[in-house]
Write a protein that holds these residues in place. Structure first.
Motif, PDB file in Angstrom:
ATOM      1  N   GLY A   1       2.268   8.901  -1.743  1.00 26.13           N
ATOM      2  CA  GLY A   1       1.523  10.177  -1.798  1.00 26.13           C
ATOM      3  C   GLY A   1       0.296  10.150  -0.924  1.00 26.13           C
ATOM      4  O   GLY A   1       0.326   9.581   0.167  1.00 26.13           O
ATOM      5  N   VAL A   2      -0.773  10.752  -1.426  1.00 24.30           N
ATOM      6  CA  VAL A   2      -2.036  10.832  -0.673  1.00 24.30           C
ATOM      7  C   VAL A   2      -3.204  10.524  -1.608  1.00 24.30           C
ATOM      8  O   VAL A   2      -3.070  10.565  -2.818  1.00 24.30           O
ATOM      9  N   ALA A   3      -4.351  10.173  -1.014  1.00 27.59           N
ATOM     10  CA  ALA A   3      -5.569   9.939  -1.808  1.00 27.59           C
ATOM     11  C   ALA A   3      -6.751  10.520  -1.040  1.00 27.59           C
ATOM     12  O   ALA A   3      -6.653  10.774   0.157  1.00 27.59           O
ATOM     13  N   ARG A   4      -7.858  10.695  -1.715  1.00 28.25           N
ATOM     14  CA  ARG A   4      -9.040  11.284  -1.072  1.00 28.25           C
ATOM     15  C   ARG A   4      -9.815  10.152  -0.383  1.00 28.25           C
ATOM     16  O   ARG A   4     -10.442   9.315  -1.054  1.00 28.25           O
ATOM     17  N   HIS A   5      -9.790  10.145   0.962  1.00 27.67           N
ATOM     18  CA  HIS A   5     -10.314   8.995   1.698  1.00 27.67           C
ATOM     19  C   HIS A   5     -11.799   8.736   1.426  1.00 27.67           C
ATOM     20  O   HIS A   5     -12.204   7.600   1.170  1.00 27.67           O
ATOM     21  N   ASP A   6     -12.625   9.783   1.438  1.00 26.92           N
ATOM     22  CA  ASP A   6     -14.061   9.565   1.196  1.00 26.92           C
ATOM     23  C   ASP A   6     -14.268   8.924  -0.172  1.00 26.92           C
ATOM     24  O   ASP A   6     -15.068   8.010  -0.344  1.00 26.92           O
ATOM     25  N   ALA A   7     -13.503   9.420  -1.151  1.00 23.74           N
ATOM     26  CA  ALA A   7     -13.690   8.938  -2.529  1.00 23.74           C
ATOM     27  C   ALA A   7     -13.354   7.454  -2.621  1.00 23.74           C
ATOM     28  O   ALA A   7     -13.989   6.701  -3.365  1.00 23.74           O
ATOM     29  N   VAL A   8     -12.382   7.004  -1.847  1.00 29.00           N
ATOM     30  CA  VAL A   8     -12.021   5.579  -1.871  1.00 29.00           C
ATOM     31  C   VAL A   8     -13.199   4.745  -1.382  1.00 29.00           C
ATOM     32  O   VAL A   8     -13.610   3.771  -2.015  1.00 29.00           O
ATOM     33  N   ALA A   9     -13.792   5.166  -0.255  1.00 21.31           N
ATOM     34  CA  ALA A   9     -14.943   4.423   0.286  1.00 21.31           C
ATOM     35  C   ALA A   9     -16.117   4.475  -0.687  1.00 21.31           C
ATOM     36  O   ALA A   9     -16.717   3.440  -1.016  1.00 21.31           O
TER      37      ALA A   9
END
Ligand SMILES: Cc1cc2nc3c(=O)[nH]c(=O)nc-3n(C[C@H](O)[C@H](O)[C@H](O)COP(=O)(O)OP(=O)(O)OC[C@H]3O[C@@H](n4cnc5c(N)ncnc54)[C@H](O)[C@@H]3O)c2cc1C
Ligand SMILES: CSCC(=O)[O-]
Length: 405
Positions: free
Chosen positions: A168-176
């Protein structure tokens, strides 16, 4: 009320760097921040600095199209990406931060008999490795994505696809941000706006880094996680890596109503698309043919990629594009990463993720942290030594890479 900036200033400390650390991690992207987090959390090493020349997560981590999957062909790569996938599945709880991992499935389309043979092979290999995967025919693809043109009257008719439901997908900013906040809470120093301009060595061993803003910072071990700038850092330490840095572009449309609830990728027509939670169509393609450090878009890529997407989705032909950008991807000859010691003692590199490292973020950090903690490669990192290019034990994943490298 705090401003947005003041709020983020409170998410982590932004301390002045100390003169010496047990471990310095160069590069405050997702992989570097994840490495710091797992070093502190799993190996109880907290005297760590993450040194980032810009702002945390501002490199490829901020610029990617956020696809997460583990359906790679060879055991070595499949095990590494599936290790990451398993960490993704508990990451929001682990970090106490919603990384918005949405397991909406990923379709990798097949348009020729050879595509379908490769898909059969890859899915069977995935299932032998305990990775979810199905081979779908055109009718089944059309049932998952009714708005896609699966008819016979296209230039490259869709014949079927591999389907990984857990992808799927994830929220890139939130991961960092999630890794940064959690690492900071464990005592890691996050040093932003601080560029490493040299790697200091003594008798063949790394002893620290020279930075533009804060001078010399000593360390017992150094981990470089700088993606497209990896060759620049390696040169500071006196050796070369088998990497090429290419711009990889992406673009997003104006927000539209929810219309695409999975990820569709096609190596053949050369484009891929998903829809973000804000409604934008997130579109990407292959790397720019030339090497470069430009983090910007270009018209030929828009034309070529939109042709591909509109061929698959005629319904999108009048959607307007909103923003376009590029990142610097560090591609390896075999489309696999380098997680490795180097010819310089106490200096380790984690790079070469090319167009596909976001999906590995937690797994990469977890494995690299173990490697830095022990001073020797984690089991899953062993096949990805930089010295595989000396003995020829490459792991060719060009077929499973999402885009042409
Ligand atoms: C347009 C695009 C689309 C992509 N789509 C996907 C996708 O859908 N799925 C996927 O799995 N992967 C994707 N990728 C690849 C993925 O983004 C990267 O592989 C991954 O984010 C790399 O993470 P990182 O933390 O290693 O690198 P980065 O996030 O780039 O972090 C490296 C950091 O090092 C810092 N740095 C560099 N030099 C120095 C220095 N001298 N001193 C201090 N700091 C320094 C940089 O400022 C940067 O912040 C895409 C990439 C791009 C560009
Ligand atoms: C940029 S391509 C994304 C992927 O590898 O799934």
């Amino acid at each position: 009320a705090l401003s947005y900036h003041e709020n983020w200033q409170r998410a982590w400390r932004n301390p002045k760097p100390k003169k010496k650390y047990d471990v310095v991690i160069v590069g405050g992207g997702g992989h570097g921040l994840a490495t710091a987090y797992y070093l502190a959390k799993e190996h109880k090493i907290t005297n760590i600095a993450v040194i980032e020349k810009g702002y945390l997560g501002g490199g490829n981590t901020a610029r990617n199209t956020t696809i997460v999957r583990s359906n790679y062909l060879w055991d070595e790569a499949a095990h590494l990406y599936e290790h990451a996938m398993k960490l993704w599945e508990g990451l929001s709880q682990d970090l106490n931060y919603n990384v918005m991992f949405s397991q909406r499935g990923v379709l990798n389309l097949g348009h020729t008999l050879q595509d379908m043979r490769d898909i059969e092979r890859r899915v069977n290999a995935n299932r032998l490795n305990g990775i979810d995967g199905e081979v779908l025919d055109a009718k089944q693809v059309s049932e998952i994505v009714p708005i896609m043109d699966c008819s016979d009257n296209t230039r490259y008719p869709v014949m079927g696809a591999s389907w990984q439901p857990r992808a799927g997908v994830a929220r890139h900013d939130a991961v960092a941000w999630g890794f940064a906040r959690a690492a900071d809470q464990l005592g890691v120093d996050l040093i932003q706006q601080c560029e490493v301009i040299d790697i200091l060595t003594e008798d063949g061993a790394a002893i620290g880094v020279e930075t533009k803003q804060h001078g010399t910072i000593h360390a017992d071990r150094i981990g470089c996680v700088v993606a497209g700038n990896s060759s620049v850092l390696a040169k500071m330490a006196g050796f070369k890596l088998p990497l090429e840095s290419h711009p990889l572009q992406a673009l997003v449309s104006e927000p539209i109503k929810p219309i695409l609830d999975t990820v569709v990728m096609s190596n053949h027509v050369h484009g891929y698309v998903s829809q973000s939670d804000k409604g934008d169509l997130v579109i990407g393609a292959g790397i720019d043919g030339y090497t470069g450090y430009g983090q910007r878009g270009s018209y030929p890529t828009i034309e070529h990629t939109i042709q591909a997407i509109v061929e698959l989705f005629p319904i999108f032909s009048r959607v307007r594009m909103n923003r376009q950008w590029g990142g610097i991807v560090d591609t390896c000859p075999d489309a696999c990463p380098i997680i490795s010691d180097t010819p310089v003692e106490n200096l380790f590199f984690n790079c070469g993720w090319g167009t596909g490292g976001f999906k590995a973020t937690p797994g990469s950090g977890n494995v690299f942290a173990a490697t830095l903690a022990k001073g020797e490669a984690h089991e899953l990192a062993k096949p990805f030594s930089m010295f595989r290019f000396h003995d020829g034990s490459l792991i060719d994943e060009h077929g499973a890479a999402g885009v042409a490298h």
